[in-house]
Scaffold this motif. Structure first.
Motif, PDB file in Angstrom:
ATOM      1  N   GLU A  81     -12.481  17.577 -22.751  1.00  0.00           N
ATOM      2  CA  GLU A  81     -14.137  17.283 -22.542  1.00  0.00           C
ATOM      3  C   GLU A  81     -14.163  16.278 -21.381  1.00  0.00           C
ATOM      4  O   GLU A  81     -15.039  16.283 -20.778  1.00  0.00           O
ATOM      5  N   GLU A  82     -13.004  15.462 -21.161  1.00  0.00           N
ATOM      6  CA  GLU A  82     -12.961  14.414 -20.272  1.00  0.00           C
ATOM      7  C   GLU A  82     -12.887  15.357 -18.942  1.00  0.00           C
ATOM      8  O   GLU A  82     -13.321  15.020 -17.652  1.00  0.00           O
ATOM      9  N   GLU A  83     -12.064  16.514 -18.931  1.00  0.00           N
ATOM     10  CA  GLU A  83     -11.949  17.435 -17.778  1.00  0.00           C
ATOM     11  C   GLU A  83     -13.183  18.245 -17.589  1.00  0.00           C
ATOM     12  O   GLU A  83     -13.456  18.384 -16.459  1.00  0.00           O
ATOM     13  N   MET A  84     -13.737  18.291 -18.559  1.00  0.00           N
ATOM     14  CA  MET A  84     -14.813  19.240 -18.543  1.00  0.00           C
ATOM     15  C   MET A  84     -16.183  18.313 -17.718  1.00  0.00           C
ATOM     16  O   MET A  84     -16.868  18.960 -16.942  1.00  0.00           O
ATOM     17  N   ASP A  85     -16.305  17.196 -18.257  1.00  0.00           N
ATOM     18  CA  ASP A  85     -17.050  16.181 -17.668  1.00  0.00           C
ATOM     19  C   ASP A  85     -16.712  15.992 -16.282  1.00  0.00           C
ATOM     20  O   ASP A  85     -17.738  15.987 -15.195  1.00  0.00           O
ATOM     21  N   HIS A 139      -3.679  18.520 -16.209  1.00  0.00           N
ATOM     22  CA  HIS A 139      -3.156  18.912 -15.058  1.00  0.00           C
ATOM     23  C   HIS A 139      -4.296  20.177 -14.587  1.00  0.00           C
ATOM     24  O   HIS A 139      -4.438  20.211 -13.317  1.00  0.00           O
ATOM     25  N   VAL A 140      -4.511  21.010 -15.499  1.00  0.00           N
ATOM     26  CA  VAL A 140      -5.575  22.042 -15.155  1.00  0.00           C
ATOM     27  C   VAL A 140      -6.851  21.643 -14.633  1.00  0.00           C
ATOM     28  O   VAL A 140      -7.466  21.859 -13.476  1.00  0.00           O
ATOM     29  N   GLY A 141      -7.466  20.584 -15.363  1.00  0.00           N
ATOM     30  CA  GLY A 141      -8.838  19.952 -14.875  1.00  0.00           C
ATOM     31  C   GLY A 141      -8.720  19.279 -13.488  1.00  0.00           C
ATOM     32  O   GLY A 141      -9.886  19.356 -12.806  1.00  0.00           O
ATOM     33  N   GLN A 142      -7.628  18.679 -13.289  1.00  0.00           N
ATOM     34  CA  GLN A 142      -7.668  17.885 -12.086  1.00  0.00           C
ATOM     35  C   GLN A 142      -6.966  18.692 -10.702  1.00  0.00           C
ATOM     36  O   GLN A 142      -7.227  18.496  -9.601  1.00  0.00           O
ATOM     37  N   LEU A 148      -9.714  25.924 -16.401  1.00  0.00           N
ATOM     38  CA  LEU A 148     -10.204  25.244 -17.458  1.00  0.00           C
ATOM     39  C   LEU A 148     -10.991  26.210 -18.254  1.00  0.00           C
ATOM     40  O   LEU A 148     -11.148  25.883 -19.504  1.00  0.00           O
ATOM     41  N   VAL A 149     -11.437  27.096 -17.509  1.00  0.00           N
ATOM     42  CA  VAL A 149     -12.305  27.930 -18.312  1.00  0.00           C
ATOM     43  C   VAL A 149     -11.493  28.648 -19.655  1.00  0.00           C
ATOM     44  O   VAL A 149     -12.149  28.815 -20.715  1.00  0.00           O
ATOM     45  N   ALA A 150     -10.294  28.884 -19.401  1.00  0.00           N
ATOM     46  CA  ALA A 150      -9.251  29.540 -20.434  1.00  0.00           C
ATOM     47  C   ALA A 150      -9.034  28.647 -21.677  1.00  0.00           C
ATOM     48  O   ALA A 150      -9.463  29.028 -22.815  1.00  0.00           O
ATOM     49  N   THR A 214      -7.686  35.723  -9.710  1.00  0.00           N
ATOM     50  CA  THR A 214      -7.819  34.501 -10.639  1.00  0.00           C
ATOM     51  C   THR A 214      -8.069  35.009 -11.998  1.00  0.00           C
ATOM     52  O   THR A 214      -8.039  34.128 -12.733  1.00  0.00           O
ATOM     53  N   LYS A 215      -8.849  36.006 -12.065  1.00  0.00           N
ATOM     54  CA  LYS A 215      -9.228  36.430 -13.590  1.00  0.00           C
ATOM     55  C   LYS A 215      -7.785  36.586 -14.367  1.00  0.00           C
ATOM     56  O   LYS A 215      -7.757  36.288 -15.591  1.00  0.00           O
ATOM     57  N   GLU A 216      -6.843  37.222 -13.651  1.00  0.00           N
ATOM     58  CA  GLU A 216      -5.528  37.497 -14.426  1.00  0.00           C
ATOM     59  C   GLU A 216      -4.854  36.058 -14.766  1.00  0.00           C
ATOM     60  O   GLU A 216      -4.193  35.842 -15.691  1.00  0.00           O
ATOM     61  N   ARG A 217      -5.022  35.160 -13.749  1.00  0.00           N
ATOM     62  CA  ARG A 217      -4.557  33.902 -13.955  1.00  0.00           C
ATOM     63  C   ARG A 217      -5.066  33.230 -15.208  1.00  0.00           C
ATOM     64  O   ARG A 217      -4.554  32.415 -16.043  1.00  0.00           O
ATOM     65  N   ILE A 218      -6.405  33.373 -15.379  1.00  0.00           N
ATOM     66  CA  ILE A 218      -7.386  32.666 -16.436  1.00  0.00           C
ATOM     67  C   ILE A 218      -6.913  33.264 -17.810  1.00  0.00           C
ATOM     68  O   ILE A 218      -6.559  32.605 -18.750  1.00  0.00           O
ATOM     69  N   VAL A 219      -6.511  34.608 -17.728  1.00  0.00           N
ATOM     70  CA  VAL A 219      -6.007  35.243 -18.976  1.00  0.00           C
ATOM     71  C   VAL A 219      -4.650  34.912 -19.212  1.00  0.00           C
ATOM     72  O   VAL A 219      -4.429  34.447 -20.341  1.00  0.00           O
ATOM     73  N   GLU A 220      -3.610  34.489 -18.171  1.00  0.00           N
ATOM     74  CA  GLU A 220      -2.527  33.918 -18.531  1.00  0.00           C
ATOM     75  C   GLU A 220      -2.494  32.513 -19.008  1.00  0.00           C
ATOM     76  O   GLU A 220      -1.748  32.169 -20.183  1.00  0.00           O
ATOM     77  N   GLU A 221      -3.466  31.816 -18.707  1.00  0.00           N
ATOM     78  CA  GLU A 221      -3.634  30.572 -19.014  1.00  0.00           C
ATOM     79  C   GLU A 221      -4.269  30.384 -20.426  1.00  0.00           C
ATOM     80  O   GLU A 221      -3.965  29.512 -21.214  1.00  0.00           O
TER      81      GLU A 221
END
Length: 312
Positions: A81-85, A139-142, A148-150, A214-221
């Protein structure tokens, strides 16, 4: 129109913790929600078949272990939630920003206060497996906010689906208050209809302007997120094996000489550090030995006889 499929009660044969419990004819196989659904099926199956989850569903969850799981959730959601903010205005994530409806930090703080007391922050610490999960989220958020969607999908859709089954199991198995103290994490006061909200969430995901790569990377994440969760489950299961069985009447849990002394709740809850042996819990453990119980009974009988003689 989508149709809801009701889950069986916890403990019934065939129980699963499914995220996607609705069907929508309007989605495309290339929509992100569908790619995530199909692309994480195997990881989902593995996660719900970990020993920790299977024991949890059967109601075999120790209170101390549930508390540690709540601690892990606190650190995980604080990072998420810090990264979502941080990314609430980023078009790569903004459509999925639902702080009022979804954020869990305040709910987890209430649960930890219930279990550990007012000074709960001083009594908890982040475990090794949880820290790895937390580090990845930061790492992802920054650096890769689209991923972060994943993590949001993996956590919140699970909370609104199988998490509601776990809520009922925990409340019953741990004899928690009917007022839902200790399980506020699973209570979403600002979502009146979970099914409809999940449909909205998936629709918002599908509006994100991502290319195929990008969608494939999100699924991988998302699969990585499942692995991080499984590592936390495995860590909890290992700790659980070192904990003595709790007394049926809610009596003390004590370190029984097996495993790491730091897993003794006396140290985990009160000190959070290593140190000399736990004399109080060691005494209780010794008192539970059959021979010692016989000796204690004899001593009590002798004492009672002496008192009676003195009074007479």
């Amino acid at each position: 129109m989508p149709s809801a499929i009701e889950s069986p009660e916890a403990g019934e044969e065939g129980e699963v913790l499914r995220y996607e419990d609705t069907e929508d004819d309007n989605v495309s196989p290339m929509d992100l929600s569908e790619l995530l659904k199909e692309g994480t099926k195997e990881s989902h199956d593995r996660a719900e078949n970990t020993q920790f989850v299977k024991d949890f569903l059967k109601g075999r969850i120790k209170k101390e272990l549930f508390k540690l799981a709540t601690v892990a959730l606190h650190f995980t959601y604080s990072a998420l939630e810090e990264e979502m903010d941080r990314n609430k205005d980023n078009p790569l994530f903004a459509p999925l920003y639902f702080p009022v409806e979804l954020h869990r930090r305040e709910a987890l703080a209430k649960d930890l206060k219930y279990f550990y007391g007012e000074d709960w922050k001083e009594k908890i610490q982040c475990s090794e497996a949880t820290q790895q999960y937390v580090d990845r989220i930061h790492h992802v958020g920054q650096h890769e906010p689209e991923l972060l969607v994943a993590h949001a999908y993996t956590r919140y859709m699970g909370d609104l689906s199988g998490g509601q089954v776990l809520k009922k199991v925990a409340q019953r198995a741990l004899k928690l208050p009917s007022t839902e103290e200790g399980i506020q994490f699973y209570v979403f006061d600002n979502i009146s209809n979970a099914q409809q909200f999940k449909q909205l969430y998936r629709a918002r995901m599908n509006t994100l302007d991502f290319d195929k790569n990008t969608k494939e990377r999100i699924v991988e994440e998302a699969n990585k997120a499942f692995r991080f969760n499984m590592q936390v489950f495995e860590e909890l299961d290992k700790i659980g094996r070192s904990l003595a069985e709790e007394a049926q009447d809610g009596g003390f849990v004590f370190h029984d000489g097996k495993g790491d002394i730091r897993k003794c709740p006396y140290y985990a809850d009160k000190l959070g550090t290593t140190g000399p042996g736990c004399p109080f819990h060691a005494t209780i453990g010794l008192a539970r030995q059959p021979l010692m119980q016989l000796v204690l009974a004899a001593c009590i009988a002798m004492a009672a006889g002496a008192i009676a003689w003195y009074i007479l």
